[in-house]
Design a protein around this motif. Structure first.
Motif, PDB file in Angstrom:
ATOM      1  N   THR B 222      51.667  75.779  59.812  1.00 24.06           N
ATOM      2  CA  THR B 222      51.550  77.197  60.165  1.00 24.06           C
ATOM      3  C   THR B 222      50.313  77.414  61.024  1.00 24.06           C
ATOM      4  O   THR B 222      49.424  76.566  61.085  1.00 24.06           O
ATOM      5  N   ALA B 223      50.284  78.580  61.644  1.00 22.60           N
ATOM      6  CA  ALA B 223      49.102  78.958  62.424  1.00 22.60           C
ATOM      7  C   ALA B 223      47.972  79.351  61.477  1.00 22.60           C
ATOM      8  O   ALA B 223      48.194  79.635  60.304  1.00 22.60           O
ATOM      9  N   ILE B 225      45.161  81.834  59.972  1.00 21.60           N
ATOM     10  CA  ILE B 225      45.214  83.265  59.642  1.00 21.60           C
ATOM     11  C   ILE B 225      43.857  83.877  59.957  1.00 21.60           C
ATOM     12  O   ILE B 225      42.816  83.295  59.640  1.00 21.60           O
ATOM     13  N   LYS B 226      43.881  85.059  60.563  1.00 23.78           N
ATOM     14  CA  LYS B 226      42.619  85.704  60.924  1.00 23.78           C
ATOM     15  C   LYS B 226      42.038  86.479  59.747  1.00 23.78           C
ATOM     16  O   LYS B 226      42.758  86.938  58.871  1.00 23.78           O
ATOM     17  N   ASP B 227      40.732  86.633  59.775  1.00 26.12           N
ATOM     18  CA  ASP B 227      40.088  87.493  58.788  1.00 26.12           C
ATOM     19  C   ASP B 227      39.748  88.830  59.443  1.00 26.12           C
ATOM     20  O   ASP B 227      40.138  89.096  60.589  1.00 26.12           O
ATOM     21  N   ALA B 228      39.016  89.658  58.714  1.00 19.47           N
ATOM     22  CA  ALA B 228      38.757  91.016  59.194  1.00 19.47           C
ATOM     23  C   ALA B 228      37.847  91.055  60.409  1.00 19.47           C
ATOM     24  O   ALA B 228      37.788  92.065  61.112  1.00 19.47           O
ATOM     25  N   SER B 229      37.117  89.976  60.653  1.00 22.32           N
ATOM     26  CA  SER B 229      36.221  89.960  61.801  1.00 22.32           C
ATOM     27  C   SER B 229      36.828  89.187  62.964  1.00 22.32           C
ATOM     28  O   SER B 229      36.125  88.817  63.898  1.00 22.32           O
ATOM     29  N   ARG B 233      40.301  82.775  58.934  1.00 17.57           N
ATOM     30  CA  ARG B 233      40.066  83.012  57.505  1.00 17.57           C
ATOM     31  C   ARG B 233      39.687  81.718  56.793  1.00 17.57           C
ATOM     32  O   ARG B 233      40.347  80.698  56.965  1.00 17.57           O
ATOM     33  N   ARG B 234      38.654  81.786  56.001  1.00 23.04           N
ATOM     34  CA  ARG B 234      38.191  80.632  55.232  1.00 23.04           C
ATOM     35  C   ARG B 234      39.042  80.431  53.980  1.00 23.04           C
ATOM     36  O   ARG B 234      39.629  81.368  53.467  1.00 23.04           O
ATOM     37  N   ASP B 235      39.025  79.220  53.510  1.00 23.84           N
ATOM     38  CA  ASP B 235      39.592  78.878  52.199  1.00 23.84           C
ATOM     39  C   ASP B 235      41.098  79.120  52.100  1.00 23.84           C
ATOM     40  O   ASP B 235      41.626  79.301  51.010  1.00 23.84           O
ATOM     41  N   MET B 236      41.759  79.142  53.230  1.00 23.15           N
ATOM     42  CA  MET B 236      43.219  79.213  53.189  1.00 23.15           C
ATOM     43  C   MET B 236      43.766  77.856  52.772  1.00 23.15           C
ATOM     44  O   MET B 236      43.170  76.813  53.057  1.00 23.15           O
TER      45      MET B 236
END
Lengths: 568, 383
Positions: B222-223, B225-229, B233-236
């Motif tokens: 999978t691609a 995943i982005k976080d809010a900034s 995203r960490r720890d996926m």
């Protein structure tokens, strides 16, 4: 006799294009007159009937249950109003603004278009075929409107109502040369009328002349309480047969409803309301400080809490107090990353998204207080707040009131999270609480919140703040705890938590705060709840089958609820 | 064939970012997982511009004006078309059509510029004159064309890719300090749609010095995943695409807190062909630093076929690249051809160009669907 009617629907001066908004205008200027205000003395004695505006969630559920889950109300809705900690109570105290009715009108037109504007879909909902699709067919229109109207009004339409809506359909079809276009207008007009948008307690008389809720109002009370939606066909049948005026009939229906999958939907709505999970609709965090708190996490945090509660209390028929200590919860991939938890391979592969997860026995993650759904909702955008978290525990889960802070309080010290002298939230609060006017209230809020300092603004576990070790110990009503997990144990033992659930659930069921005359019932209900092992189903049954829930006794001089829905 | 860990001088290695965790010997061999969160040419722009003493290369409008002039447009028409292109985008002023067909075949007929860059005269874009650049001494030699690594102080750094495009305005950035906007946009799109790259570092016994660790580079299912900034995203939990052709395993050591892989013959990174070319590195090496917040940063050096590199870097994007990146693609082609520094063909033309790529990674749980043993690489815990 007190009656609630929609009367006087004039046949005069029909104007096709403005039909819906005419009703809107009437409602907007206050055409709905609620029950006249009883005297203070009467208020103590009588349990007044009510009219509750559909909440946004109820509106969505109703549309889905009647027309199918593919039909979605579009656009925005009149916002729900939270009063005395519950949207359910706010719904009893609010009307509809003019702009709000425009929104309902737009939504209703959209729904009518989805239901009747597409050939394949209307084949599923139409009970008849019109003689011509380009002309009026009052018989077929009336058949459809009678069916749909009964479901939407939660009672059969009166002959006058049915005639009015049929006329709308026929005249519009004649003017536009479109049978289904006319039917759409009639349906959307029905959906912006008072009996649809308000859940009204209609009152009739028993054989001895005493007022009582009519059977359809009882059906609505039951269905919106337990399912947060409209009565199903069986419940409407029972209402029509008069079975809901007997204790046996009510108990039979309640037992059936408690076993329905829709109970989950109903209890999700209740706990969303009780825990104020609608906060997540607008909750934002400073992305630079909490990059993990994305839109996805906000949405899923609410879902995690609801899944945890429904699993424990409905699916497993568990002890309510375990919500404060349960290690078992549900996560998905994004939420797991926020907690820093790996997703099992089989959960990744099954594609469902959500998986059951049990926090380790030595984890401080324990119960709903330690979930993102609680700690992030009751934090500031860029920092935690022991005070907000403690206040939420007191108010939402123990039903205790905490006064607002006095005017002119200087919060500078608390907000300065980088102050080298006060590295932890406890340090800052200790300094702040040296002000006597602040100390009293903080004393009842902060200890619980400080236990939850082990979790940052998005529930990530931590042991230090600014390099200093976080002290999570405290005391709740005489019970000492060392950390968040022990706080959960203290909450579990605290009688106020169970009492709060009983009171909130009862208030939610009726859309009002219980009066003094209902105290004996609540005391009894609490006692039975305890004896039953704190099982939610038992409590729901006790409330839903109680006379307190099913009765109504308007004050002798109260007015009727009148909707002068004249269409000019 | 495998190369030894040669040539990496430890002199000058920065020792300031010693990790709390990294300073402690690991209790047992650990495996850490990461998802790549940033990938770009390891440029090293100097603030005073001394790396491009003749200035930076012309921007879009200037290049368009030059082409119009070469094609004989009158000055007033040139000015009008340049303004239209600036205001209306690629479709304005005939930009796309003119730039895409400015190549001429032997009969003087227009040909696709980007597929036939040699059908356009070399515009002689300016090359970087920098002396400092990130990378490795890939060929074991030190020559006047080589750079010195700003982080390790190593000389003989082979990174001619950077020399070719170091004076293009939209590439000017310094790794770890700034990210050029348009390449970041391109990376953002790639990141959201293409399967992510995963890095696993296994066999870690000591984060400061360890003689034997291994770096694996996987394609995810999978691609990211982005976080809010808008970061990754960490720890996926990310699953390895077990069926992928991308199988990279690099023997490595950790020396003074730096992870250094052996030099390997081949290192193939697959990318979504729509967004990126994929990279077939030869004689490649990797250097990784563990960051205090649990993330990693590193560089990958190796030789690329210069023709494929040109196509992947910009040629396949055609006038879109020229318009937004502000460069001259035939110019880039000639620059890469001239800068190619290895693997000469029978005519003496080097076919490979040395390159260095900057990457960053955030912690991830990397899972292997078909692996019977340890299923999961732990994400490094945040401090």
């Amino acid at each position: 006799m007190n009656t609630v009617t929609v009367k006087g629907m004039s046949k005069r001066g029909f104007v096709f294009a403005l039909a819906g908004l005419a009703v809107a205008a009437l409602l907007g200027y206050g055409g709905w007159r609620m029950w006249g205000g009883p005297s203070a003395e009467d208020a103590v004695v009588n349990i007044p009937p009510a009219a509750r505006r559909l909440t946004k969630l109820q509106y969505t559920n109703v549309v889905s249950d009647i027309f199918g889950p593919d039909v979605r109300p579009g656009g925005r809705m009149e916002p729900d109003l939270r009063q005395e900690h519950l949207i359910a109570i706010g719904a009893s105290k609010t009307s509809i603004t003019a702009s709000g009715l425009e929104q309902y009108d737009a939504a209703a037109r959209g729904i009518a278009q989805q239901v009747l504007g597409q050939e394949d879909y209307r084949a599923q909902v139409m009970p008849c075929e019109p003689k011509s699709e380009t002309a009026a067919d009052p018989d077929c229109a009336s058949t459809f409107l009678s069916r749909a109207g009964t479901l939407l009004y939660r009672r059969p339409l009166t002959s006058q109502e049915l005639e009015q809506f049929t006329q709308i359909a026929s005249k519009a079809a004649t003017e536009t040369g479109d049978f289904y276009g006319g039917l759409q207008l009639a349906l959307s007009t029905l959906m912006i009328s008072g009996p649809f948008l308000f859940i009204v307690d209609n009152v009739d008389q028993q054989s001895d002349g005493e007022p009582r809720l009519d059977s359809y109002s009882i059906a609505s009370r039951l269905s919106f309480f337990l399912w947060n939606s409209v009565p199903d066909a069986e419940l409407l049948r029972a209402a029509e047969a008069g079975e809901l005026h007997t204790q046996k009939g009510v108990e039979g229906q309640v037992d059936r409803m408690l076993e329905s999958p829709k109970l989950r939907q109903g209890m999700r709505a209740f706990f969303s309301d009780m825990l104020e999970l609608d906060l997540f609709d607008t909750l934002t965090k400073d992305a630079a400080i909490y990059p993990a708190f994305s839109f996805d996490v906000a949405r899923d945090a609410r879902e995690q809490t609801l899944r945890t509660l429904v699993n424990l209390l409905i699916d497993r028929d568990g002890d309510y107090r375990d919500i404060f200590t349960a290690k078992e919860t549900f996560l998905n991939r994004v939420l797991a990353s926020a907690y820093g938890i790996p997703v099992p391979t089989d959960a990744l592969l099954d594609g469902n998204g959500w998986f059951r997860y049990e926090f380790p026995s030595d984890s401080e993650h324990s119960g709903i207080l330690t979930q993102i759904g609680f700690v992030s909702a009751h934090s500031h955008p860029g920092r935690t707040s022991p005070t907000l978290r403690g206040k939420a525990v007191r108010e939402l889960l123990m039903c205790q009131s905490v006064p607002d802070p006095p005017a002119g309080v200087d919060f500078t010290l608390i907000q300065d999270t980088k102050n080298p002298e006060f590295k932890t939230a406890r340090d800052r609060l200790d300094a702040h609480n040296s002000v006597p006017s602040c100390a009293g209230c903080h004393k009842i809020m902060d200890p619980m919140g400080l236990a939850l300092e082990a979790f940052d603004g998005v529930a990530r576990h931590r042991t230090t703040e600014n390099g200093a070790v976080i002290d999570t110990s405290g005391e709740l009503d005489g019970v000492a705890f060392k950390n968040a997990a022990e706080l959960g144990q203290a909450m579990r033992q605290n009688a106020a938590a169970a009492t709060c659930l009983v009171n909130r659930l009862y208030s939610y069921s009726l859309g009002r705060t219980p009066g003094p005359q209902e105290r004996p019932f609540l005391t009894d209900a609490k006692q039975r709840f305890v004896e039953d092992g704190y099982r939610l189903r038992g409590l729901l049954r006790a409330i839903a089958t109680s006379k307190a829930f099913l009765s109504v006794k308007p004050a002798p001089n109260s007015d009727t609820i009148v909707a002068n829905a004249d269409i000019h | 064939m495998r190369y030894s860990n040669r040539g990496m001088k430890r002199r000058g290695l920065v020792a300031t970012a010693v990790l709390i965790a990294a300073s402690q010997p690991a209790a047992a061999s650990e495996t850490r997982g990461y998802v790549v969160s940033w990938w770009f040419v390891a440029t090293h722009t100097v603030a005073d511009g001394s790396d491009c003493p003749n200035g930076i290369n012309p921007r879009t409008t200037e290049a368009f004006a030059r082409v119009l002039k070469e094609q004989g447009y009158p000055q007033a028409e040139i000015e009008k078309r340049v303004i239209e292109a600036a205001e209306k985008g690629q479709g304005g002023g005939g930009y796309h059509q003119i730039m895409s067909t400015r190549g001429r075949d032997k009969d003087g007929k227009p040909v696709n510029t980007y597929e036939n860059p040699e059908r356009v005269a070399d515009p002689k874009i300016k090359l970087s004159q920098a002396k400092v650049a990130y990378g490795f001494n890939l060929d074991g030699k030190v020559s006047s064309e080589d750079f010195t690594d700003p982080e390790t102080g190593e000389k003989g750094i082979d990174n001619q890719y950077y020399r070719a495009l170091g004076c293009l305005d939209t590439y000017r950035a310094t790794v770890g300090v700034s990210r050029p906007a348009i390449p970041e946009f391109k990376w953002d799109v790639t990141r959201e749609h293409a399967p992510a790259w995963l890095i696993e570092i296994s066999g870690i016994d000591d984060y400061q010095n360890d003689d034997q660790v291994e770096v694996s580079w996987h394609l995810a299912t999978t691609a990211a995943i982005k976080d809010a900034s808008s970061g990754v995203r960490r720890d996926m939990t990310m699953m390895v695409d077990a069926g992928s052709r991308m199988k990279v395993r690099l023997p490595a050591k950790i020396q003074d807190g730096w992870l250094l892989t052996d030099q390997v013959d081949e290192l193939k990174l697959i990318s979504d062909p729509y967004f990126g070319p994929g990279y077939d590195f030869k004689r490649a090496r990797v250097r990784i630093k563990f960051n205090e917040d649990g993330s990693i940063r590193g560089i990958l050096g190796g030789y690329l076929d210069y023709l494929k590199a040109y196509w992947g870097e910009g040629g396949s994007y055609g006038s879109t690249w020229e318009y937004f990146m502000g460069g001259d693609l035939p110019g880039l082609y000639y620059a890469m051809k001239k800068s190619a520094d290895a693997d000469p063909d029978s005519n003496g033309q080097n076919k490979s160009i040395s390159s260095t790529w900057w990457f960053e990674g955030v912690p991830a749980f990397v899972t292997h669907p078909n692996r019977a043993e340890a299923q999961l690489s732990d994400a490094r815990k945040s401090p």
